[in-house]
Design an enzyme around this catalytic site. Structure first.
Site, mmCIF file in Angstrom:
data_model
loop_
_atom_site.group_PDB
_atom_site.id
_atom_site.type_symbol
_atom_site.label_atom_id
_atom_site.label_comp_id
_atom_site.label_asym_id
_atom_site.label_seq_id
_atom_site.Cartn_x
_atom_site.Cartn_y
_atom_site.Cartn_z
ATOM 1 N N GLU A 1 -1.821 -1.948 -11.037
ATOM 2 C CA GLU A 1 -2.686 -2.960 -10.410
ATOM 3 C C GLU A 1 -3.503 -3.707 -11.453
ATOM 4 O O GLU A 1 -4.314 -3.113 -12.156
ATOM 5 C CB GLU A 1 -3.585 -2.293 -9.363
ATOM 6 C CG GLU A 1 -2.773 -1.860 -8.145
ATOM 7 C CD GLU A 1 -3.554 -1.036 -7.140
ATOM 8 O OE1 GLU A 1 -3.061 -0.892 -6.016
ATOM 9 O OE2 GLU A 1 -4.634 -0.537 -7.480
ATOM 10 N N ASN B 1 -8.267 -3.958 -5.448
ATOM 11 C CA ASN B 1 -8.758 -2.778 -4.751
ATOM 12 C C ASN B 1 -9.998 -3.032 -3.925
ATOM 13 O O ASN B 1 -10.365 -2.215 -3.083
ATOM 14 C CB ASN B 1 -8.973 -1.641 -5.738
ATOM 15 C CG ASN B 1 -7.642 -1.044 -6.098
ATOM 16 O OD1 ASN B 1 -6.956 -0.523 -5.225
ATOM 17 N ND2 ASN B 1 -7.247 -1.177 -7.349
ATOM 18 N N THR C 1 -0.412 6.724 -5.161
ATOM 19 C CA THR C 1 0.769 7.138 -4.386
ATOM 20 C C THR C 1 1.965 6.588 -5.094
ATOM 21 O O THR C 1 2.073 5.389 -5.212
ATOM 22 C CB THR C 1 0.713 6.631 -2.978
ATOM 23 O OG1 THR C 1 -0.345 7.292 -2.367
ATOM 24 C CG2 THR C 1 1.997 6.865 -2.210
ATOM 25 N N LYS D 1 8.012 3.679 -6.603
ATOM 26 C CA LYS D 1 6.985 2.724 -6.169
ATOM 27 C C LYS D 1 5.645 3.258 -6.637
ATOM 28 O O LYS D 1 5.490 4.445 -6.906
ATOM 29 C CB LYS D 1 6.989 2.526 -4.661
ATOM 30 C CG LYS D 1 6.553 3.682 -3.806
ATOM 31 C CD LYS D 1 5.092 3.893 -3.617
ATOM 32 C CE LYS D 1 4.395 2.691 -3.070
ATOM 33 N NZ LYS D 1 2.922 2.990 -2.960
ATOM 34 N N SER E 1 -7.968 -5.583 3.585
ATOM 35 C CA SER E 1 -8.232 -6.786 4.377
ATOM 36 C C SER E 1 -7.108 -7.786 4.236
ATOM 37 O O SER E 1 -6.115 -7.570 3.587
ATOM 38 C CB SER E 1 -9.569 -7.390 3.995
ATOM 39 O OG SER E 1 -9.828 -7.210 2.625
ATOM 40 N N THR F 1 4.235 -1.211 -1.922
ATOM 41 C CA THR F 1 2.949 -1.483 -1.240
ATOM 42 C C THR F 1 2.231 -2.580 -2.055
ATOM 43 O O THR F 1 2.511 -3.750 -1.868
ATOM 44 C CB THR F 1 2.083 -0.214 -1.103
ATOM 45 O OG1 THR F 1 1.903 0.398 -2.372
ATOM 46 C CG2 THR F 1 2.737 0.771 -0.150
#
Lengths: 413, 413
Positions: free
Chosen positions: B284, B408, B197, B186, B413, B160
């Site tokens: 991230e 984040n 997740t 992942k 978007s 993702t």
């Protein structure tokens, strides 16, 4: 940039009879800024406070506890508060304790009181030695400036990453007697008071006996400073102090069961909530002020658990920063809050007046544009109904922005 | 940009006999990307898994638990895993459950097995309906591509916000028999597995009885995926699954007391740790990979409590991002970790080999330049010695950067 921070007119602040304030520029970390504050209290006052639960509590917190215990035990009453910014005197071991005591002794000498009548407070960088000589050298200036009208300057003197001074003041009538309440607070990061570095000092001219004042301070802290979070980091130095100077004509408050106690408690709670909310409005990098209200829980503790899970979630906080109604992140936070037997099919989630989720999923009437409309506001209430009891809790928090990272990646430099 | 992410040669990955993998581009959220993965397992395999503790667990997690319980109860064994990205099918109530079941039924029809022999997995945005028709329409393509050599493509298909596919593979010799272990994972955000997740799928060709495999999966998860955090958000969809295809010549493992069990467990733990650490390395916005090791605690739980307090502190994480040895923030986190009787005067804090704090304060020999040197590295070990027992725990985490906020604040978007 603070969120809807009210403009404060220094002239609107009520002095509290029996309480004087003075500051110094002691060059503790940066030049040309107020970094030392002295609050002097006339004889006859009672003083109480609550402090951080952080095990690495700062040296001044330890000394405050000692001096308050001595005062409660009937020794000489507290007569002065000494606050420095630029250095937290935390993680400083025995030398830090000695510095805290030394600062009290020096102020006591200037004020002609005993060292144990002084409560010391520090806020700033942790793990660095307090510049005790510069602090002591600043005290005569602070003492020379002591005056009742200096609340606004006092609020400036305790700022660190705060962008604005935090001060609130009011007068109320209790049984025909005018009672004054004026207080200051500081804090913007390392804020999750579990009475952050958050300091709050409130004075009233009411007369309150020590045991009643001790109860009052805990009650008020639980409904104000203990209901805010910026980043979930509970500071080593949090302190909330109430001074009752006993100069009002209101008879001394001797019981928590009296109408006067309740009137004063409600007014003080409101004032402390204002001061606590100012910290969130000026939270590091904050662009939004969020109220998280969790209702219909089995206990206040579980409501607070859910509220903190939401208030501390970086994913929730960044979504609010982005004005993005990515509201599944709220459900995820509710789900991991740690309530083992939570029935998610009964939960309702509202964003202001918009019902977002119900029956375990998105409400059929929920429309993204409604969520979007609320998310664009600067003040938002997140309301969670747990549907399993009568308890409730409210938490005030802010979003997580690029500026939070910038401020905290650059704080020391 | 991932931190020291190893380059992976797809040709180096060992196929696992009895296991085939196929993907589809089903256009679930974005066009032209692999977003559906099918892992088919030949008859004779055992399968076990652990799942999120989030009370708002996703619909596919609920269905996985049901189907695994049926398989354990002696009904038809698990024969296929179905994974989609782009949508978490979480916070979707009863319709979400129906969608998860419907996807299993459709794959079962194509594979000529029963719906209860399929385990469904989803990852992506929460609170939005699963595009079930597009998912079903993609299944024939995925089934047509099923082949043993597709592990690298499988890792790509479950990404993702991941920037790189996460896959690891090894072979070992147990009692003269070659055993293969290959797995994928992942995850990059909403990572604090309390099985984030985070999905992990590992297959081995060893034969393992169901009860032994159930124990093995829990043991391995506790030492790998349950030891990482990116942002402290425990996802609604976390799942870690081990498939034992029983094709190796190694005799079936029927006891957790056997040497073969221990050899397999150690190898699987190592592989799962690699997959878990790849998630942190690709966390991230991560610029640093941090190992938090808490030693000499009274219990593993309290060591983990301290490690998580450090790993989740935004102030600690931003200081590491800034390479700023503002290490008092570490002491503050240790202090608020919730160990009520922690004696901070006994704690030692190391940054790699540099002793930073001891006896409640900064160690006299600590020099800022030593801390600075370590802080500039991309891999750092924070070691805390609690000096109160024999337990220890390790947590792998990353820093908090501007890119975390950007990723984040813009994810949907």
């Amino acid at each position: 940039m603070a969120v809807n921070f009210p403009s404060i007119d220094p002239a609107s602040l009520h002095p509290v009879p029996g309480v004087t304030l003075g500051w110094a520029e002691a060059n503790l970390r940066k030049p040309n800024r107020k970094d030392v504050l002295v609050i002097a209290v006339d004889d006859g006052a009672t003083v109480s406070g609550v402090f951080t639960t952080n095990r690495f509590c700062a040296a001044p917190v330890t000394v405050c506890r000692e001096h308050l215990a001595l005062a409660r035990g009937g020794a000489a009453p507290i007569r002065a508060l000494l606050v420095n910014t630029g250095n937290a005197n935390a993680g400083t071991g025995e030398p830090g304790l000695a510095h805290a005591r030394d600062s009290c002794a020096e102020l006591a000498r200037l004020l002609r009181i005993d060292a144990q009548q002084v409560l010391p407070f520090s806020t700033g960088v942790i793990l660095e030695p307090l510049p005790i000589e510069r602090l002591k050298a600043g005290l005569p200036q602070a003492v020379a400036q002591l005056a009742p009208a200096h609340w606004y300057e006092a609020a400036q003197a305790i700022m660190t990453t705060d962008t604005l001074p935090k001060v609130a003041s009011r007068q109320l009538d209790i049984d025909g007697h005018t009672v004054t309440l004026t207080g200051i607070s500081k804090g913007a990061g390392m804020i999750k008071p579990d009475m952050a570095t958050m300091l709050g000092f409130v004075a009233t001219d009411a007369a309150i006996t020590q045991p009643v004042l001790d109860t009052l301070v805990k009650d008020v802290a639980d409904q104000s400073f203990n209901c805010i979070t910026v980043d979930g980091d509970t500071s080593t130095n949090d302190s909330f102090i109430v001074v009752a100077s006993a100069r009002s004509t209101l008879p001394v408050i001797t019981s928590t069961q009296s109408a006067a106690y309740r009137a004063l408690r409600d007014a003080l709670t409101q004032l402390a909530q204002t001061l606590a909310q100012l910290i969130v409005r000026d939270g590091e990098g904050a662009t939004k002020f969020m109220t998280v209200r969790v209702e219909a829980g089995r206990s206040v503790d579980e409501c607070r658990q859910v509220a903190y899970a939401i208030g501390h979630s970086p994913l929730v906080k960044t979504a609010f920063y982005a004005c993005d109604p990515n509201l599944g992140r709220l459900l995820a936070a509710i789900g991991y809050a740690g309530i083992a037997d939570l029935d998610v099919s009964r939960i309702e989630l509202y964003l202001d007046d918009v019902l977002v989720a119900k029956a375990g999923g998105r409400h059929p009437d929920y429309r993204e544009e409604d969520g979007q409309r609320v998310m664009k506001q600067s003040e938002i209430t997140i309301r969670v109904c747990l549907a399993r009891g009568d308890a409730q809790a409210t938490l005030w928090t802010c979003d997580l922005s690029h500026d939070y990272v910038s401020i905290n990646a650059d704080y020391r430099s």
